[in-house]
Design a protein around this motif. Structure first.
Motif, PDB file in Angstrom:
ATOM      1  N   VAL A 259      50.102  61.456  35.021  1.00 31.43           N
ATOM      2  CA  VAL A 259      50.601  62.791  35.354  1.00 31.43           C
ATOM      3  C   VAL A 259      49.552  63.598  36.111  1.00 31.43           C
ATOM      4  CG1 VAL A 259      51.312  65.013  34.366  1.00 31.43           C
ATOM      5  CG2 VAL A 259      52.276  62.884  33.472  1.00 31.43           C
ATOM      6  N   MET A 260      48.283  63.393  35.770  1.00 31.00           N
ATOM      7  CA  MET A 260      47.199  64.132  36.411  1.00 31.00           C
ATOM      8  C   MET A 260      46.806  63.546  37.768  1.00 31.00           C
ATOM      9  SD  MET A 260      46.757  66.648  34.497  1.00 31.00           S
ATOM     10  CE  MET A 260      45.389  67.318  35.460  1.00 31.00           C
ATOM     11  N   GLY A 261      47.435  62.437  38.161  1.00 19.53           N
ATOM     12  CA  GLY A 261      47.162  61.852  39.464  1.00 19.53           C
ATOM     13  C   GLY A 261      46.080  60.791  39.476  1.00 19.53           C
ATOM     14  N   ASP A 262      45.583  60.402  38.290  1.00 16.01           N
ATOM     15  CA  ASP A 262      44.585  59.335  38.198  1.00 16.01           C
ATOM     16  C   ASP A 262      45.278  57.998  37.984  1.00 16.01           C
ATOM     17  OD1 ASP A 262      41.977  60.624  38.438  1.00 16.01           O
ATOM     18  OD2 ASP A 262      42.484  61.644  36.565  1.00 16.01           O
ATOM     19  N   ASP A 263      44.601  56.918  38.360  1.00 18.97           N
ATOM     20  CA  ASP A 263      45.136  55.579  38.184  1.00 18.97           C
ATOM     21  C   ASP A 263      44.925  55.141  36.730  1.00 18.97           C
ATOM     22  OD1 ASP A 263      44.438  52.435  38.194  1.00 18.97           O
ATOM     23  OD2 ASP A 263      45.943  52.870  39.721  1.00 18.97           O
ATOM     24  N   ALA A 264      46.010  54.880  36.038  1.00 18.09           N
ATOM     25  CA  ALA A 264      45.930  54.566  34.608  1.00 18.09           C
ATOM     26  C   ALA A 264      45.177  53.276  34.342  1.00 18.09           C
ATOM     27  CB  ALA A 264      47.333  54.496  34.008  1.00 18.09           C
ATOM     28  N   ASP A 265      45.379  52.261  35.163  1.00 14.91           N
ATOM     29  CA  ASP A 265      44.670  50.995  34.968  1.00 14.91           C
ATOM     30  C   ASP A 265      43.173  51.153  35.184  1.00 14.91           C
ATOM     31  OD1 ASP A 265      46.299  49.071  33.962  1.00 14.91           O
ATOM     32  OD2 ASP A 265      46.855  48.192  35.881  1.00 14.91           O
ATOM     33  N   GLN A 266      42.796  51.911  36.223  1.00 15.97           N
ATOM     34  CA  GLN A 266      41.376  52.163  36.468  1.00 15.97           C
ATOM     35  C   GLN A 266      40.770  52.924  35.298  1.00 15.97           C
ATOM     36  OE1 GLN A 266      40.420  55.086  39.439  1.00 15.97           O
ATOM     37  NE2 GLN A 266      38.378  54.252  39.819  1.00 15.97           N
ATOM     38  N   ALA A 267      41.492  53.933  34.815  1.00 16.15           N
ATOM     39  CA  ALA A 267      41.011  54.724  33.681  1.00 16.15           C
ATOM     40  C   ALA A 267      40.811  53.835  32.460  1.00 16.15           C
ATOM     41  CB  ALA A 267      41.993  55.843  33.369  1.00 16.15           C
ATOM     42  N   TYR A 268      41.750  52.924  32.235  1.00 20.00           N
ATOM     43  CA  TYR A 268      41.641  52.043  31.075  1.00 20.00           C
ATOM     44  C   TYR A 268      40.417  51.145  31.186  1.00 20.00           C
ATOM     45  CZ  TYR A 268      43.092  48.942  27.288  1.00 20.00           C
ATOM     46  OH  TYR A 268      43.145  48.229  26.117  1.00 20.00           O
ATOM     47  N   ARG A 269      40.195  50.590  32.357  1.00 15.81           N
ATOM     48  CA  ARG A 269      39.028  49.716  32.543  1.00 15.81           C
ATOM     49  C   ARG A 269      37.720  50.471  32.304  1.00 15.81           C
ATOM     50  NH1 ARG A 269      42.126  48.022  36.998  1.00 15.81           N
ATOM     51  NH2 ARG A 269      40.852  49.278  38.422  1.00 15.81           N
ATOM     52  N   LEU A 270      37.674  51.725  32.743  1.00 12.66           N
ATOM     53  CA  LEU A 270      36.443  52.509  32.622  1.00 12.66           C
ATOM     54  C   LEU A 270      36.209  53.047  31.212  1.00 12.66           C
ATOM     55  CD1 LEU A 270      36.544  54.595  35.948  1.00 12.66           C
ATOM     56  CD2 LEU A 270      34.947  52.748  35.375  1.00 12.66           C
ATOM     57  N   LEU A 271      37.287  53.277  30.469  1.00 10.05           N
ATOM     58  CA  LEU A 271      37.155  54.015  29.207  1.00 10.05           C
ATOM     59  C   LEU A 271      37.509  53.219  27.955  1.00 10.05           C
ATOM     60  CD1 LEU A 271      38.729  57.424  30.320  1.00 10.05           C
ATOM     61  CD2 LEU A 271      36.318  56.741  30.393  1.00 10.05           C
ATOM     62  N   LYS A 272      37.999  52.003  28.112  1.00 11.36           N
ATOM     63  CA  LYS A 272      38.473  51.256  26.946  1.00 11.36           C
ATOM     64  C   LYS A 272      37.380  51.013  25.917  1.00 11.36           C
ATOM     65  CE  LYS A 272      39.228  46.818  27.363  1.00 11.36           C
ATOM     66  NZ  LYS A 272      39.786  45.509  27.814  1.00 11.36           N
ATOM     67  N   ALA A 273      36.136  50.954  26.360  1.00 13.99           N
ATOM     68  CA  ALA A 273      35.031  50.733  25.416  1.00 13.99           C
ATOM     69  C   ALA A 273      34.877  51.901  24.440  1.00 13.99           C
ATOM     70  CB  ALA A 273      33.725  50.532  26.181  1.00 13.99           C
ATOM     71  N   TYR A 274      35.386  53.069  24.818  1.00 17.41           N
ATOM     72  CA  TYR A 274      35.291  54.246  23.948  1.00 17.41           C
ATOM     73  C   TYR A 274      36.511  54.407  23.052  1.00 17.41           C
ATOM     74  CZ  TYR A 274      31.676  55.776  27.304  1.00 17.41           C
ATOM     75  OH  TYR A 274      30.560  55.863  28.116  1.00 17.41           O
ATOM     76  N   ALA A 275      37.619  53.764  23.398  1.00 15.00           N
ATOM     77  CA  ALA A 275      38.906  54.048  22.764  1.00 15.00           C
ATOM     78  C   ALA A 275      38.965  53.558  21.324  1.00 15.00           C
ATOM     79  CB  ALA A 275      40.040  53.433  23.573  1.00 15.00           C
ATOM     80  N   THR A 276      39.364  54.445  20.427  1.00 16.47           N
ATOM     81  CA  THR A 276      39.571  54.098  19.021  1.00 16.47           C
ATOM     82  C   THR A 276      41.041  54.248  18.634  1.00 16.47           C
ATOM     83  OG1 THR A 276      38.921  56.359  18.439  1.00 16.47           O
ATOM     84  CG2 THR A 276      37.224  54.663  18.293  1.00 16.47           C
ATOM     85  N   VAL A 277      41.825  54.859  19.517  1.00 17.36           N
ATOM     86  CA  VAL A 277      43.275  54.983  19.384  1.00 17.36           C
ATOM     87  C   VAL A 277      43.850  54.924  20.797  1.00 17.36           C
ATOM     88  CG1 VAL A 277      45.218  56.462  18.691  1.00 17.36           C
ATOM     89  CG2 VAL A 277      43.141  56.412  17.291  1.00 17.36           C
ATOM     90  N   VAL A 278      45.031  54.323  20.955  1.00 18.46           N
ATOM     91  CA  VAL A 278      45.690  54.281  22.259  1.00 18.46           C
ATOM     92  C   VAL A 278      47.084  54.878  22.141  1.00 18.46           C
ATOM     93  CG1 VAL A 278      46.631  52.790  24.072  1.00 18.46           C
ATOM     94  CG2 VAL A 278      44.404  52.257  23.051  1.00 18.46           C
ATOM     95  N   HIS A 279      47.355  55.895  22.953  1.00 25.09           N
ATOM     96  CA  HIS A 279      48.711  56.428  23.062  1.00 25.09           C
ATOM     97  C   HIS A 279      49.472  55.601  24.082  1.00 25.09           C
ATOM     98  CE1 HIS A 279      48.392  60.816  21.393  1.00 25.09           C
ATOM     99  NE2 HIS A 279      48.365  59.884  20.454  1.00 25.09           N
ATOM    100  N   VAL A 280      50.658  55.191  23.733  1.00 23.62           N
ATOM    101  CA  VAL A 280      51.466  54.368  24.626  1.00 23.62           C
ATOM    102  C   VAL A 280      52.723  55.140  25.016  1.00 23.62           C
ATOM    103  CG1 VAL A 280      52.674  52.184  24.913  1.00 23.62           C
ATOM    104  CG2 VAL A 280      50.599  52.281  23.513  1.00 23.62           C
ATOM    105  N   LYS A 281      52.908  55.300  26.312  1.00 25.23           N
ATOM    106  CA  LYS A 281      54.093  55.970  26.845  1.00 25.23           C
ATOM    107  C   LYS A 281      54.247  55.526  28.284  1.00 25.23           C
ATOM    108  CE  LYS A 281      52.077  60.017  26.342  1.00 25.23           C
ATOM    109  NZ  LYS A 281      51.585  61.431  26.438  1.00 25.23           N
ATOM    110  N   ASN A 282      55.319  55.938  28.920  1.00 23.81           N
ATOM    111  CA  ASN A 282      55.489  55.676  30.339  1.00 23.81           C
ATOM    112  C   ASN A 282      56.084  56.908  30.995  1.00 23.81           C
ATOM    113  OD1 ASN A 282      55.409  54.190  32.770  1.00 23.81           O
ATOM    114  ND2 ASN A 282      56.061  52.327  31.718  1.00 23.81           N
ATOM    115  N   VAL A 283      55.986  56.972  32.310  1.00 24.78           N
ATOM    116  CA  VAL A 283      56.569  58.075  33.072  1.00 24.78           C
ATOM    117  C   VAL A 283      57.297  57.500  34.279  1.00 24.78           C
ATOM    118  CG1 VAL A 283      54.827  59.757  32.333  1.00 24.78           C
ATOM    119  CG2 VAL A 283      54.449  58.430  34.425  1.00 24.78           C
ATOM    120  N   ASN A 284      58.274  58.248  34.770  1.00 23.74           N
ATOM    121  CA  ASN A 284      59.020  57.786  35.940  1.00 23.74           C
ATOM    122  C   ASN A 284      58.354  58.262  37.236  1.00 23.74           C
ATOM    123  OD1 ASN A 284      59.791  60.532  36.236  1.00 23.74           O
ATOM    124  ND2 ASN A 284      61.618  60.195  34.964  1.00 23.74           N
ATOM    125  N   GLN A 285      59.001  58.011  38.358  1.00 23.26           N
ATOM    126  CA  GLN A 285      58.444  58.386  39.659  1.00 23.26           C
ATOM    127  C   GLN A 285      58.207  59.887  39.777  1.00 23.26           C
ATOM    128  OE1 GLN A 285      57.348  56.549  42.099  1.00 23.26           O
ATOM    129  NE2 GLN A 285      58.155  54.507  41.654  1.00 23.26           N
TER     130      GLN A 285
END
Length: 242
Positions: A170-196
């Motif tokens: 929603v904020m315009g960032d790439d979710a996959d890139q964000a996950y690769r960069l931040l997954k080492a910090y993640a202790t909980v993951v919110h799962v959802k999806n958004v449309n176009q």
């Protein structure tokens, strides 16, 4: 084994209260490991809220649920911890929560928090604290969250992180890139999806490759409005993706 939690924002799909949604889950045969309540969806009146907390606490114990509490308020001010932090810890304790989640707030306040005092406070309440990337310019951008997590780590604060791919998208960032960069910090993951149009969607109706973000052994929380009939289908889909 990954744990599956439900966030009570799901209840908005049928305009249910948190209580009605919690009662439905308690009486259903849906298998979940925990529930994430939303502080803003409780009554504002202190006495009513405390009574609600007791009822939710009993339900959670009965179902053996883990309990999280989402609080849409900043953890840090420019001077350090938010003055309301102890109030939030007391509320979480009343609810029987194991973890609270808050927005970051001001980066400059992170290094002004006394690590020993903060750690002792969490130990007193037997609670963990997470920050999350939200949907605001102030606290929702990838660069900001990355800097916040690095600063928290460097300062030695015991704070976890709730990764939210939907919010990044929603904020315009790439979710996959964000996950690769931040997954080492993640202790909980919110799962959802958004449309176009960046509105809420069911998991397989959106633009986020959510299956590529399920490799961590941490709690995963479904967090998007849906009907109760859709919930059963989405849970089955989600569980099969693990």
């Amino acid at each position: 084994m990954k744990k599956i939690y439900l966030n009570t924002i799901i209840s908005l799909g049928e305009s249910l209260t948190q209580q009605e949604f919690s009662d439905f889950l308690a009486q259903s045969k849906l298998e979940i490991d925990g529930i994430e309540y939303r502080y803003e969806m409780f009554a504002q009146d202190t006495a009513t809220r405390s009574q609600d907390f007791l009822q939710f606490l009993e339900t959670g114990k009965l179902k053996n649920w883990d309990v999280l509490l989402s609080i849409p308020s900043p953890l840090f001010t420019a001077e350090g911890l938010t003055p309301d932090f102890d109030t939030y810890l007391q509320a979480a304790s009343q609810l029987g929560a194991q973890r609270i989640k808050m927005n970051v707030g001001e980066l400059s306040g992170i290094t002004k928090v006394d690590v020993e005092e903060f750690t002792a406070l969490l130990q007193e309440y037997h609670l963990k604290v997470n920050i999350e990337n939200d949907q605001t310019e102030a606290n929702g951008r990838l660069s900001f969250i990355k800097e916040a997590l690095e600063t928290i780590t460097d300062h030695g604060l015991p704070i976890g992180y709730t990764f939210d791919a939907g919010n990044f998208t929603v904020m315009g960032d790439d979710a996959d890139q964000a996950y690769r960069l931040l997954k080492a910090y993640a202790t909980v993951v919110h799962v959802k999806n958004v449309n176009q149009d960046l509105g809420n969607s069911l998991l397989d109706d959106g633009i986020i490759p959510w299956r590529s973000q399920l490799d961590l052994e941490v709690p995963h929380v479904l967090e998007y409005p849906m009907s109760l009939s859709e919930l059963e289908t989405e849970l089955k889909l989600f569980r099969e993706a693990f």
